[in-house]
Design a protein around this motif. Structure first.
Motif, PDB file in Angstrom:
ATOM      1  N   GLN A 496      -5.127   8.829  31.402  1.00  0.00           N
ATOM      2  CA  GLN A 496      -5.766   7.895  30.469  1.00  0.00           C
ATOM      3  C   GLN A 496      -7.196   8.309  30.121  1.00  0.00           C
ATOM      4  N   ASP A 533      -1.684   0.939  23.223  1.00  0.00           N
ATOM      5  CA  ASP A 533      -1.511   0.406  24.572  1.00  0.00           C
ATOM      6  C   ASP A 533      -1.427   1.572  25.552  1.00  0.00           C
ATOM      7  N   GLY A 535      -0.645   1.787  28.556  1.00  0.00           N
ATOM      8  CA  GLY A 535       0.426   1.736  29.542  1.00  0.00           C
ATOM      9  C   GLY A 535       1.747   2.272  29.044  1.00  0.00           C
ATOM     10  N   SER A 539       1.800   5.417  23.203  1.00  0.00           N
ATOM     11  CA  SER A 539       0.744   4.400  23.099  1.00  0.00           C
ATOM     12  C   SER A 539       0.498   3.971  21.666  1.00  0.00           C
ATOM     13  N   MET A 561       0.035  -5.387  25.882  1.00  0.00           N
ATOM     14  CA  MET A 561      -0.628  -6.069  26.993  1.00  0.00           C
ATOM     15  C   MET A 561      -2.075  -5.611  27.122  1.00  0.00           C
ATOM     16  N   GLU A 562      -2.370  -4.444  26.575  1.00  0.00           N
ATOM     17  CA  GLU A 562      -3.732  -3.915  26.610  1.00  0.00           C
ATOM     18  C   GLU A 562      -3.951  -3.088  25.357  1.00  0.00           C
ATOM     19  N   CYS A 564      -6.608  -0.230  23.621  1.00  0.00           N
ATOM     20  CA  CYS A 564      -7.760   0.633  23.822  1.00  0.00           C
ATOM     21  C   CYS A 564      -8.009   1.442  22.553  1.00  0.00           C
ATOM     22  N   ARG A 591     -11.733  -1.387  25.657  1.00  0.00           N
ATOM     23  CA  ARG A 591     -10.506  -1.880  26.277  1.00  0.00           C
ATOM     24  C   ARG A 591     -10.473  -3.401  26.218  1.00  0.00           C
ATOM     25  N   LYS A 593      -7.786  -6.543  27.482  1.00  0.00           N
ATOM     26  CA  LYS A 593      -6.563  -6.899  28.201  1.00  0.00           C
ATOM     27  C   LYS A 593      -6.138  -8.311  27.821  1.00  0.00           C
TER      28      LYS A 593
END
Length: 606
Positions: A496, A533, A535, A539, A561-562, A564, A591, A593
């Motif tokens: 990341q 995202d 995760g 992404s 969920m996130e 960036c 970022r 969340k």
């Protein structure tokens, strides 16, 4: 259709269905044709390139043939797309996938029963797996009830309903229970081109005719391999022993058979079909006017009923033949490789390599499907999952109950059960077109709505032990970006981290066997570039739209969920669907969340 690379003309194998030759910076493509009742294939003999034409029936002969299409370009990707368009217009027997819709089921994460249970599938086992998915907050939006669900005896289909011992509530009851309990949107049923492995039971289906399986005489047939199958050396094709020892019965009319079969399946609640063993037609067509004629008759019947009852939702399986490509409507998705074999480690790297190279050719005609995978095979699962994430095809696993790796699966699927798909099929990078996967890293690229993704894979297999492979990578590996003058953010999935780069910056990388790395590439505009995202493997696939204006960045997102993004400065305010939310900004990374899956617009005010 196993890719081969080399530098000598005499190494061109039997049954070559597309030949790409690089001389300096010029690429030449040779594509043997399927026209009339005949199909062609290339091979080498005595150091020369030759073409073989066949009908598949001694009763179908001719003297004049359309043999081979040839074209040249300095752009191999454009060359194959041009070839498909040229041949569509010239032959008039097929339609490329660019003119077809993306099937609805592809939007969802899927699960298939085959490797989980093989022939021992049952309603109880399927529901148990889906219960486990639900317990982990996931819901496969499409499910494939694979081989073993049907009424069958001695490898012949005996009826159009489900095996009552495995599905006591019947086919309709089983499908209704699955959809009601687990919110499954699309349920697919498996079948072969002739109904079941050896076709129809002649006593139950009186309107059927026997056809013998006859491997072409030029192939070396009858060789035994470890699992008891027979292996045709030159064609790289195997036929299960239990199949070869049975009589084959095909529908006398594919159109009549498929209309009845698919009407019955649709009435029970099925939404689509996976049709398997299609290229077996090439050795079963003798009594049907030859392989080409039989393929056309099969496709005419199967496609007509699939359109009528399933809105063209089909997975065409074991169909890597030019007979199929040049007679297809382009609807549905088509497997572009051999099966996924979880217990054969030597095949894992080849699976990714074959799909990438075959997508260069087949993807110009149809929509590729890289097949299912299992999530609990250690590094092999990460390897397969990462490739499926950027393949542009459907994403689906085949784990048995209790064997799922849900942490890995969550890198592929959004909380609503959909997947962040790339916009088209993945392609091999320029320096991977002629690479030996045993010696070189394989690079694959694709694009999302607002950016690109680059995958690097070590597809080597060495039985004696580990075999690290080293290479380099750059933004320029993504062919459309090779001459870009823009600056990009390169986001690396494994750790990341981000780098600001140009298309001409090059970096070294070393990966272990079945190691892989994914990079999101996002162009920097006004000091900002969304990543998506972090995760997820893909992404950037969650970004639906990005509007960059001076002082304001607006990003539409799906199910994250996130979030960036790269930003040279911290925004004064960040809004999520109009509401002010907290964010972190550090080392030029923003970022945010979310407590639950976020669908909507993030607006950054600078």
């Amino acid at each position: 259709m196993v890719p081969k690379v080399g530098i000598r003309q005499q190494n061109i194998p039997e049954e070559t269905q597309m030949l790409l030759v690089k001389t300096g910076n010029l690429y030449t493509v040779y594509i043997p044709l399927v026209a009339g009742g005949f199909r062609a294939a290339l091979f080498s003999k005595n150091g020369t390139l030759q073409v073989r034409v066949e009908s598949g029936s001694p009763a179908v002969t001719g003297k004049t043939f359309d043999l081979v299409y040839m074209n040249q370009s300095d752009n191999p990707y454009e060359l194959l797309d041009t070839a498909a368009l040229d041949l569509q217009e010239e032959l008039g027997t097929f339609r490329i996938a660019d003119d077809a819709r993306r099937p609805e089921f592809m939007a969802f994460y899927g699960w298939c029963s085959w490797n989980a249970f093989y022939q021992d599938v049952s309603a109880e086992k399927i529901e148990r797996v889906l219960e486990n998915f639900a317990a982990h907050g996931l819901c496969p939006g499409f499910v494939i009830m694979d081989g073993g669900w049907q009424e069958a005896s001695k490898w012949h289909l005996t009826g159009l309903n489900a095996d009552a011992s495995k599905f006591p509530d019947g086919l309709g009851g089983a499908i209704q229970n699955i959809k009601r309990r687990f919110d499954v949107e699309h349920l697919f049923l498996w079948q072969t081109y002739n109904g079941f492995w050896c076709g129809l039971d002649p006593e139950q289906f009186s309107d059927s005719r026997r056809t013998d399986m006859e491997p072409p005489g030029r192939l070396l047939s009858g060789q035994q391999i470890e699992d008891g199958s027979r292996f045709d050396t030159n064609s790289q094709t195997f036929y299960p022993e239990h199949v070869l020892d049975q009589a084959f019965w095909c529908p006398a009319s594919f159109e009549t058979f498929y209309d009845e079969y698919h009407r019955t399946s649709a009435a029970a609640g099925a939404d689509g079909v996976k049709i398997d063993a299609i290229t077996w037609i090439e050795i079963c067509g003798k009594e049907f006017g030859g392989r080409v004629a039989m393929m056309r008759e099969f496709l005419r019947g199967a496609e007509k009923s699939a359109r009528r009852y399933f809105d063209d939702q089909v997975i065409w399986c074991s169909s890597c033949s030019n007979d199929f490509l040049f007679n297809s409507s382009g609807e549905g998705v088509v497997r572009t490789s051999t099966d996924f074999f979880p217990d054969k480690p030597e095949t894992h790297g080849l699976h990714i390599y074959a799909n990438a190279i075959n997508s260069l050719f087949m993807g110009a005609f149809i929509r590729p499907d890289w097949d299912m995978f299992q999530s609990a095979l250690g590094k092999a699962s990460n390897f397969h999952a990462a490739s499926r994430a950027i393949s542009g095809g459907p994403v689906y696993s085949t784990d048995a109950f209790g064997e799922e790796n849900f942490e890995l699966i969550k890198k592929l699927v959004l909380p609503d059960g959909t997947v962040p798909l790339c916009e088209t099929h993945a392609l091999p990078a320029l320096d991977s077109l002629f690479a030996d996967p045993q010696q070189s890293l394989i690079k694959i690229f694709n694009h999302n709505k607002t950016g690109y993704v680059l995958g690097i894979f070590n597809a080597a297999y060495e039985e004696a032990g580990e075999a690290d492979r080293s290479g380099s990578y750059a933004v320029a590996d993504v062919y459309p970006l090779r001459n870009s003058s823009a600056d990009f953010v390169m986001y690396r999935h494994s750790d990341q981290t981000t780098q600001r780069v140009t298309a001409f910056d090059s970096f070294d990388i070393t990966l272990p066997v079945l190691g892989c790395e994914l990079f999101v590439l996002s162009e920097i505009k006004d000091g900002f570039a969304p990543i998506g995202d972090p995760g997820l493997f893909n992404s950037g696939g969650v970004i639906q739209h990005w509007d960059s204006r001076t002082g304001v960045q607006v990003v539409d997102l799906k199910g994250i969920m996130e979030f960036c993004a790269y930003s040279e400065s911290a925004p004064r305010k960040l809004l999520a669907n109009g509401a002010v939310v907290d964010f972190e900004w550090d080392s030029m990374m923003i970022r945010v969340k979310f407590v639950e899956a976020f669908f909507g617009t993030v607006e950054l005010i600078f």
